[in-house]
Design a protein around this motif. Structure first.
Motif, PDB file in Angstrom:
ATOM      1  N   LYS A 169       0.868  -1.180   0.000  1.00 13.36           N
ATOM      2  CA  LYS A 169       0.000   0.000   0.000  1.00 13.36           C
ATOM      3  C   LYS A 169       0.904   1.228   0.000  1.00 13.36           C
ATOM      4  CE  LYS A 169      -2.151  -1.695   3.594  1.00 13.36           C
ATOM      5  NZ  LYS A 169      -2.999  -1.812   4.786  1.00 13.36           N
ATOM      6  N   VAL A 170       0.845   1.976  -1.096  1.00 20.11           N
ATOM      7  CA  VAL A 170       1.688   3.155  -1.260  1.00 20.11           C
ATOM      8  C   VAL A 170       0.808   4.394  -1.271  1.00 20.11           C
ATOM      9  CG1 VAL A 170       3.348   4.334  -2.745  1.00 20.11           C
ATOM     10  CG2 VAL A 170       3.404   1.836  -2.564  1.00 20.11           C
ATOM     11  N   LEU A 171       1.151   5.341  -0.433  1.00 19.65           N
ATOM     12  CA  LEU A 171       0.457   6.621  -0.362  1.00 19.65           C
ATOM     13  C   LEU A 171       1.375   7.675  -0.962  1.00 19.65           C
ATOM     14  CD1 LEU A 171      -1.974   8.285   0.695  1.00 19.65           C
ATOM     15  CD2 LEU A 171      -0.731   8.507   2.863  1.00 19.65           C
ATOM     16  N   VAL A 172       0.887   8.410  -1.957  1.00 20.04           N
ATOM     17  CA  VAL A 172       1.673   9.473  -2.587  1.00 20.04           C
ATOM     18  C   VAL A 172       0.964  10.798  -2.338  1.00 20.04           C
ATOM     19  CG1 VAL A 172       2.634  10.396  -4.728  1.00 20.04           C
ATOM     20  CG2 VAL A 172       2.560   7.912  -4.377  1.00 20.04           C
ATOM     21  N   ALA A 173       1.668  11.723  -1.709  1.00 21.37           N
ATOM     22  CA  ALA A 173       1.119  13.050  -1.445  1.00 21.37           C
ATOM     23  C   ALA A 173       1.305  13.914  -2.693  1.00 21.37           C
ATOM     24  CB  ALA A 173       1.834  13.684  -0.253  1.00 21.37           C
ATOM     25  N   VAL A 174       0.212  14.548  -3.119  1.00 20.66           N
ATOM     26  CA  VAL A 174       0.296  15.421  -4.287  1.00 20.66           C
ATOM     27  C   VAL A 174      -0.166  16.822  -3.907  1.00 20.66           C
ATOM     28  CG1 VAL A 174       0.078  13.606  -6.031  1.00 20.66           C
ATOM     29  CG2 VAL A 174      -1.974  14.645  -5.123  1.00 20.66           C
ATOM     30  N   GLU A 175       0.507  17.790  -4.490  1.00 24.89           N
ATOM     31  CA  GLU A 175       0.168  19.200  -4.303  1.00 24.89           C
ATOM     32  C   GLU A 175       0.373  19.915  -5.630  1.00 24.89           C
ATOM     33  OE1 GLU A 175       2.828  20.885  -1.408  1.00 24.89           O
ATOM     34  OE2 GLU A 175       4.563  20.513  -2.645  1.00 24.89           O
ATOM     35  N   GLU A 176       0.287  21.216  -5.625  1.00 25.61           N
ATOM     36  CA  GLU A 176       0.321  21.989  -6.865  1.00 25.61           C
ATOM     37  C   GLU A 176       1.707  22.156  -7.467  1.00 25.61           C
ATOM     38  OE1 GLU A 176      -1.202  23.056  -4.072  1.00 25.61           O
ATOM     39  OE2 GLU A 176      -3.306  23.002  -4.615  1.00 25.61           O
ATOM     40  N   THR A 177       2.731  21.589  -6.882  1.00 27.64           N
ATOM     41  CA  THR A 177       4.090  21.795  -7.395  1.00 27.64           C
ATOM     42  C   THR A 177       4.470  20.721  -8.405  1.00 27.64           C
ATOM     43  OG1 THR A 177       5.167  20.481  -5.686  1.00 27.64           O
ATOM     44  CG2 THR A 177       4.801  22.828  -5.198  1.00 27.64           C
ATOM     45  N   GLU A 178       5.373  21.084  -9.287  1.00 26.74           N
ATOM     46  CA  GLU A 178       5.888  20.111 -10.251  1.00 26.74           C
ATOM     47  C   GLU A 178       6.703  19.035  -9.540  1.00 26.74           C
ATOM     48  OE1 GLU A 178       5.057  19.754 -13.476  1.00 26.74           O
ATOM     49  OE2 GLU A 178       3.683  21.398 -13.053  1.00 26.74           O
ATOM     50  N   GLY A 179       7.342  19.385  -8.428  1.00 32.94           N
ATOM     51  CA  GLY A 179       8.099  18.410  -7.658  1.00 32.94           C
ATOM     52  C   GLY A 179       7.217  17.275  -7.161  1.00 32.94           C
ATOM     53  N   SER A 180       5.982  17.603  -6.828  1.00 35.40           N
ATOM     54  CA  SER A 180       5.024  16.600  -6.374  1.00 35.40           C
ATOM     55  C   SER A 180       4.679  15.634  -7.497  1.00 35.40           C
ATOM     56  CB  SER A 180       3.764  17.316  -5.873  1.00 35.40           C
ATOM     57  OG  SER A 180       2.727  16.408  -5.667  1.00 35.40           O
ATOM     58  N   LEU A 181       4.414  16.152  -8.691  1.00 37.09           N
ATOM     59  CA  LEU A 181       4.092  15.289  -9.827  1.00 37.09           C
ATOM     60  C   LEU A 181       5.315  14.497 -10.283  1.00 37.09           C
ATOM     61  CD1 LEU A 181       1.617  17.524 -11.832  1.00 37.09           C
ATOM     62  CD2 LEU A 181       1.103  15.606 -10.328  1.00 37.09           C
ATOM     63  N   TYR A 182       6.501  15.066 -10.111  1.00 33.36           N
ATOM     64  CA  TYR A 182       7.725  14.322 -10.411  1.00 33.36           C
ATOM     65  C   TYR A 182       7.839  13.124  -9.465  1.00 33.36           C
ATOM     66  CZ  TYR A 182      12.548  12.946 -10.995  1.00 33.36           C
ATOM     67  OH  TYR A 182      13.679  12.206 -11.211  1.00 33.36           O
ATOM     68  N   ALA A 183       7.544  13.339  -8.173  1.00 34.72           N
ATOM     69  CA  ALA A 183       7.608  12.248  -7.194  1.00 34.72           C
ATOM     70  C   ALA A 183       6.604  11.155  -7.554  1.00 34.72           C
ATOM     71  CB  ALA A 183       7.339  12.783  -5.787  1.00 34.72           C
ATOM     72  N   LEU A 184       5.417  11.547  -8.006  1.00 32.54           N
ATOM     73  CA  LEU A 184       4.420  10.563  -8.429  1.00 32.54           C
ATOM     74  C   LEU A 184       4.935   9.768  -9.619  1.00 32.54           C
ATOM     75  CD1 LEU A 184       1.655   9.197  -8.487  1.00 32.54           C
ATOM     76  CD2 LEU A 184       0.816  11.185  -9.794  1.00 32.54           C
ATOM     77  N   SER A 185       5.469  10.448 -10.605  1.00 34.51           N
ATOM     78  CA  SER A 185       6.011   9.753 -11.778  1.00 34.51           C
ATOM     79  C   SER A 185       7.138   8.812 -11.390  1.00 34.51           C
ATOM     80  CB  SER A 185       6.520  10.758 -12.817  1.00 34.51           C
ATOM     81  OG  SER A 185       5.459  11.454 -13.377  1.00 34.51           O
ATOM     82  N   TRP A 186       8.003   9.259 -10.501  1.00 35.49           N
ATOM     83  CA  TRP A 186       9.109   8.424 -10.051  1.00 35.49           C
ATOM     84  C   TRP A 186       8.568   7.163  -9.375  1.00 35.49           C
ATOM     85  CZ3 TRP A 186      11.064   5.812  -6.042  1.00 35.49           C
ATOM     86  CH2 TRP A 186      12.397   5.402  -6.134  1.00 35.49           C
ATOM     87  N   ALA A 187       7.574   7.340  -8.506  1.00 34.10           N
ATOM     88  CA  ALA A 187       6.988   6.190  -7.806  1.00 34.10           C
ATOM     89  C   ALA A 187       6.370   5.214  -8.798  1.00 34.10           C
ATOM     90  CB  ALA A 187       5.952   6.661  -6.796  1.00 34.10           C
ATOM     91  N   LEU A 188       5.672   5.731  -9.797  1.00 32.04           N
ATOM     92  CA  LEU A 188       5.051   4.858 -10.796  1.00 32.04           C
ATOM     93  C   LEU A 188       6.106   4.092 -11.577  1.00 32.04           C
ATOM     94  CD1 LEU A 188       2.291   7.278 -12.080  1.00 32.04           C
ATOM     95  CD2 LEU A 188       1.940   5.209 -10.710  1.00 32.04           C
ATOM     96  N   ASP A 189       7.168   4.779 -11.963  1.00 30.05           N
ATOM     97  CA  ASP A 189       8.233   4.145 -12.755  1.00 30.05           C
ATOM     98  C   ASP A 189       9.050   3.136 -11.956  1.00 30.05           C
ATOM     99  OD1 ASP A 189       7.501   5.658 -14.950  1.00 30.05           O
ATOM    100  OD2 ASP A 189       9.099   7.146 -14.678  1.00 30.05           O
ATOM    101  N   ASN A 190       9.209   3.368 -10.667  1.00 27.59           N
ATOM    102  CA  ASN A 190      10.123   2.553  -9.879  1.00 27.59           C
ATOM    103  C   ASN A 190       9.466   1.598  -8.881  1.00 27.59           C
ATOM    104  OD1 ASN A 190      12.998   3.590 -10.564  1.00 27.59           O
ATOM    105  ND2 ASN A 190      11.715   5.419 -10.420  1.00 27.59           N
ATOM    106  N   LEU A 191       8.209   1.831  -8.553  1.00 29.63           N
ATOM    107  CA  LEU A 191       7.552   0.989  -7.553  1.00 29.63           C
ATOM    108  C   LEU A 191       6.415   0.150  -8.124  1.00 29.63           C
ATOM    109  CD1 LEU A 191       7.334   3.581  -4.640  1.00 29.63           C
ATOM    110  CD2 LEU A 191       9.074   1.822  -5.003  1.00 29.63           C
TER     111      LEU A 191
END
Length: 187
Positions: A12-34
């Motif tokens: 179970k992975v929880l990804v915090a998202v907000e209005e920053t590009e850094g947040s969407l980058y973290a989401l993309s990274w998680a999708l690509d790597n996890l």
């Protein structure tokens, strides 16, 4: 999860998202790597984990504004007179609706990122201080991993504003992965 059977526990992975590009980058990274997309799995109905996207809306607050000149008391201490400014209920409702729409738009954007990687995600919007609400929700859902982005705040701004990622790293009950954008790509 089976009691000793062959069924695997899904992360179970929880990804915090907000209005920053850094947040969407973290989401993309998680999708690509996890997560592995369904196209990489022979049985496309198999889910490789549970992904939950969380966005915390700041609560609406009333503001205090200094009014008038600075006053001095008999002990030569200066102070300003403060007044609370309260918005009408129609203004508060309008701001709340706009805030909810912005949150839905943000999560829809994040969901599109997930769809592009063929990964299904659940969406959650919570009200409150993002630092505290993300940690509370991670504990409540018994997350195996919390993924947060890093905005790359300076030391001074981080000290004044506080860092959501830093707070989560110290207070979350599960492991926290802080994803920093590559150098030169800070939002």
């Amino acid at each position: 999860m089976a009691d000793g059977g062959g069924e695997d526990k899904k992360m179970k992975v929880l990804v915090a998202v907000e209005e920053t590009e850094g947040s969407l980058y973290a989401l993309s990274w998680a999708l690509d790597n996890l997560f592995t997309s369904a196209s990489d799995v022979p049985d496309k109905t198999e889910s490789l984990g549970r992904l939950v996207l969380i966005h915390a809306q700041q609560p609406l607050q009333h503001f205090m504004h200094p009014v008038g000149p600075c006053m001095t008391d008999p002990h030569h201490r200066s102070f300003s007179v403060l007044f609370a400014v309260y918005a009408t209920s129609s203004v508060i409702d309008s701001v709340r609706r706009a805030q909810e729409q912005n949150s839905r738009n943000l999560l829809e954007r994040a969901t599109q990122v997930c769809r592009s990687k063929l990964v299904e995600a659940e969406m959650v919007i919570v009200d409150g201080d993002p630092k505290e609400m993300i940690c509370q929700f991670a504990e409540q859902m018994q997350a195996d991993l919390l993924v947060v982005g890093s905005r790359g705040l300076s030391k001074i701004r981080r000290a004044i504003l506080g860092s959501v990622s830093g707070y989560c790293a110290h207070h979350a009950t599960c492991p926290v992965l802080i994803v920093k954008p590559p150098k030169g790509n800070h939002p």
